[in-house]
Design a protein around this motif. Structure first.
Motif, mmCIF file in Angstrom:
data_model
loop_
_atom_site.group_PDB
_atom_site.id
_atom_site.type_symbol
_atom_site.label_atom_id
_atom_site.label_comp_id
_atom_site.label_asym_id
_atom_site.label_seq_id
_atom_site.Cartn_x
_atom_site.Cartn_y
_atom_site.Cartn_z
ATOM 1 N N ASP A 74 0.837 -1.188 0.000
ATOM 2 C CA ASP A 74 0.000 0.000 0.000
ATOM 3 C C ASP A 74 0.878 1.247 0.000
ATOM 4 N N ARG A 76 0.441 3.916 1.476
ATOM 5 C CA ARG A 76 0.558 4.480 2.816
ATOM 6 C C ARG A 76 1.739 3.881 3.572
ATOM 7 N N ARG A 80 4.704 6.150 5.318
ATOM 8 C CA ARG A 80 5.190 5.980 6.700
ATOM 9 C C ARG A 80 6.706 5.784 6.721
ATOM 10 N N GLU A 101 -12.033 7.071 4.624
ATOM 11 C CA GLU A 101 -11.075 6.140 5.215
ATOM 12 C C GLU A 101 -9.702 6.277 4.570
ATOM 13 N N HIS A 102 -9.654 6.319 3.239
ATOM 14 C CA HIS A 102 -8.368 6.457 2.558
ATOM 15 C C HIS A 102 -7.725 7.822 2.855
ATOM 16 N N THR A 105 -6.559 8.042 6.769
ATOM 17 C CA THR A 105 -5.416 7.177 7.080
ATOM 18 C C THR A 105 -4.161 7.628 6.330
ATOM 19 N N SER A 106 -4.326 8.216 5.161
ATOM 20 C CA SER A 106 -3.167 8.744 4.431
ATOM 21 C C SER A 106 -2.575 9.942 5.161
ATOM 22 N N GLU A 108 -2.872 10.528 8.343
ATOM 23 C CA GLU A 108 -2.270 10.010 9.567
ATOM 24 C C GLU A 108 -0.904 9.389 9.280
ATOM 25 N N ALA A 109 -0.748 8.785 8.100
ATOM 26 C CA ALA A 109 0.530 8.171 7.731
ATOM 27 C C ALA A 109 1.611 9.212 7.505
#
Length: 226
Positions: A74, A76, A80, A101-102, A105-106, A108-109
């Protein structure tokens, strides 16, 4: 490196861009956009996370355009890894996924921007410059979706106190004001006119017996409304 290059201001130096995208046509479109822009310099392209990691070790970029749906891992995961290895790197997602969601979380990464692939090439190039100069570019449709997520109460969230005098719409307006948005920005997010937003705020002021935005937010917090 000559003396002119060594003393050139950061804004005069080209912005090095790397592209992590497995679709050949899309990758070529991004490369062409980067090469066509006077402020940008293409650094490298990779079709997978493993290839991108190997290339970063050889020649780092300032901005990384990263797809999420890569063949080995992924996107993401790469973001990270990148922010750990290169803290100054600026990753920006460019993808077909525009759901909450995508997006969340992106971010947050470690993604500093989020664009959809259907954005015009010229716009993507301009957004790269915007990101490098301190902005956090997000496609308008994505931004509205994310903001609405924070406006709407979460499922199972505790209901406002019974003595809450505000209507649901008045509360939505006040929540956005609490986040520091202007009247125009609130109007855009809630699909209202500027005059309607100010009318809702006047009602909030009257119901909470206050006279300013700051007082309204403070009073609502004191009552447990916000």
């Amino acid at each position: 490196m000559n003396a002119d290059t060594a003393t050139a201001p950061p804004s005069a130096l080209p912005i090095a861009v790397a592209i992590v995208e497995d679709e050949r046509e899309v990758r070529q479109r991004f490369e062409d956009a980067v090469r066509a822009h006077p402020r940008l310099s293409w650094q490298f392209s990779a079709g997978s996370v493993s290839e991108a990691m190997a290339l970063v070790a050889q020649r780092q970029a300032d901005v990384y355009l990263v797809d999420l749906g890569l063949p080995d891992r992924d996107g993401r995961d790469f973001i990270r890894w990148l922010v750990r290895q290169c803290p100054d790197a600026l990753p920006m997602v460019v993808t077909v996924f525009g759901d909450d969601e995508h997006v969340l979380t992106s971010l947050e990464a470690g993604a500093m921007g989020y664009l959809l692939k259907d954005s015009p090439s010229s716009e993507i190039a301009g957004r790269i410059v915007e990101l490098f100069e301190g902005g956090s570019p997000i496609s308008p449709s994505v931004a509205r979706s994310v903001i609405r997520r924070f406006v709407k109460p979460a499922a199972g969230a505790q209901e406002p106190p019974e003595d809450n005098p505000l209507s649901q719409r008045e509360l939505e307006v006040l929540r956005l004001i609490e986040k520091g948005m202007t009247y125009d920005e609130v109007a855009q997010v809630l699909a209202l006119s500027w005059h309607t937003v100010t009318a809702y705020l006047r009602r909030v002021y009257r119901k909470l017996q206050v006279h300013s935005r700051g007082e309204a937010v403070f009073e609502a917090r004191q009552r447990g409304i916000l």
